[in-house]
Design a protein around this motif. Structure first.
Motif, short mmCIF file in Angstrom:
data_model
loop_
_atom_site.label_atom_id
_atom_site.label_comp_id
_atom_site.label_asym_id
_atom_site.label_seq_id
_atom_site.Cartn_x
_atom_site.Cartn_y
_atom_site.Cartn_z
N ARG A 91 0.83 -1.21 0.00
CA ARG A 91 0.00 0.00 0.00
C ARG A 91 0.87 1.26 0.00
N PRO A 92 0.54 2.24 -0.84
CA PRO A 92 1.36 3.46 -0.86
C PRO A 92 1.36 4.15 0.50
N GLY A 93 2.51 4.70 0.88
CA GLY A 93 2.62 5.36 2.18
C GLY A 93 1.72 6.58 2.28
N SER A 94 1.35 7.15 1.14
CA SER A 94 0.51 8.35 1.14
C SER A 94 -0.97 8.03 1.32
N TRP A 95 -1.29 6.74 1.40
CA TRP A 95 -2.71 6.36 1.55
C TRP A 95 -3.23 6.89 2.89
N PRO A 96 -4.33 7.66 2.92
CA PRO A 96 -4.84 8.20 4.20
C PRO A 96 -5.14 7.08 5.19
N THR A 97 -4.72 7.25 6.44
CA THR A 97 -4.91 6.20 7.43
C THR A 97 -6.39 5.98 7.77
N TRP A 98 -7.22 7.05 7.58
CA TRP A 98 -8.64 6.92 7.91
C TRP A 98 -9.43 6.19 6.82
N LEU A 99 -8.77 6.00 5.64
CA LEU A 99 -9.47 5.38 4.52
C LEU A 99 -9.17 3.89 4.48
N PRO A 100 -10.21 3.03 4.53
CA PRO A 100 -9.94 1.58 4.48
C PRO A 100 -9.20 1.24 3.19
N PHE A 101 -8.26 0.31 3.32
CA PHE A 101 -7.50 -0.12 2.14
C PHE A 101 -7.69 -1.60 1.89
N SER A 102 -7.86 -1.94 0.64
CA SER A 102 -7.87 -3.32 0.21
C SER A 102 -7.62 -3.31 -1.30
N PRO A 103 -6.79 -4.21 -1.82
CA PRO A 103 -6.57 -4.24 -3.27
C PRO A 103 -7.87 -4.40 -4.05
N ALA A 104 -8.84 -5.11 -3.45
CA ALA A 104 -10.10 -5.35 -4.16
C ALA A 104 -10.88 -4.05 -4.36
#
Ligand code: FES
Length: 269
Positions: free
Chosen positions: A78-91
């Motif tokens: 996951r990119p380091g710039s991805w906001p921490t409050w935003l859920p992340f999943s490749p899907a």
């Protein structure tokens, strides 16, 4: 001789009223239950961000894995710039493409207009409103985006076939090298590729595009054959739509349960 005509007024049925005596409500009910089940499961699976790979298998919900922690990832974690409050999943990065493709599909539109909006619930059954909006004003005019989702989905389909190819190559624990093999998961992903291709290549829009490539199909044999092939698949578009929906969900479930240790992948070779 002049013929006088008088407008014929058709009776406006109240919502749900019909003269039909067959079980017309069964089909919309089955569609409602089938699509709802898939929506709930796929949404849950997309947010998990875990158990989406097993050996050489990658869940089709997560492919292409642009960013992620598995060896299938194209550009790393996951990119380091991805906001921490935003859920992340490749899907979540990729599922909007096949999701919007199915949402705007001509078959699914007819199915969910009836099953979810009850507008109308079925042919010759009273509608909830007396006006007709059509699909030429906002928001339903956005359904015309189907052609763009088709091009993106064709690109995703190519990647899914690459995943099918990779699913034949297992790491040998003794040597650490890859070697050819066949597991039940290989066959599950292969069947999914065939069913998804049958659905996607039978798209109405693709049929128009292929048919419109040449003025006279008889003078372009290759285009004529492609048109015949797309038309043949298109005749059973509803069947392919449902079979591929089931196969893509089952493929994710299979990889997930193998990864969790609930199921064991059967190896034939
Ligand atoms: Fe169904 Fe295009 S019309 S996929």
């Amino acid at each position: 001789m002049s013929v006088s005509t008088a407008p014929v007024r058709l009776p406006v049925r109240r919502f749900g009223a019909t003269g039909r005596r067959d079980a017309w409500w069964v089909q919309p009910l089955v569609v409602f239950l089938g699509l709802s089940t898939f929506l709930v499961y796929s949404t849950w699976a997309a947010f998990q961000n875990s158990h989406y790979t097993y050996g050489p298998y990658l869940s089709p919900f997560y492919s292409p894995e642009l960013f992620g922690d598995s060896p299938h990832s194209w550009f790393g974690p996951r990119p380091g710039s991805w906001p921490t409050w935003l859920p992340f999943s490749p899907a979540l990065l990729i599922l909007p493409i096949p999701g919007l493709f199915r949402l705007t599909c001509y078959y699914y539109r007819g199915a969910y207009y009836k099953a979810f909006w009850l507008d109308p619930p079925s042919c010759t059954v009273g509608e909830p409103r007396g006006s007709y909006w059509g699909e030429h004003s906002f928001p339903l005019i956005l359904q015309n985006g189907h052609r763009y989702m088709l091009f993106l989905s064709l690109a995703v389909l190519v990647v899914l076939w690459l995943d099918v190819w990779k699913a034949w190559w297992f790491v040998d624990p003794a040597t650490g090298n890859e070697r050819f093999g066949i597991g039940l998961g290989t066959l599950v992903l292969l069947a999914n590729g065939v069913l998804l291709s049958s659905y996607l290549l039978g798209c109405h829009t693709l049929r128009h595009i292929v048919g419109g490539c040449v003025d006279q199909l008889s003078r372009a044999p290759a285009a004529g054959r492609a048109y015949a092939c797309v038309s043949c698949l298109n005749r059973r578009h509803m069947l392919w739509a449902w079979c591929s929906l089931f196969s893509v969900g089952f493929s994710d479930l299979y990889v997930r349960l193998c990864s969790m240790g609930v199921w064991s992948d059967v190896r034939f070779l």
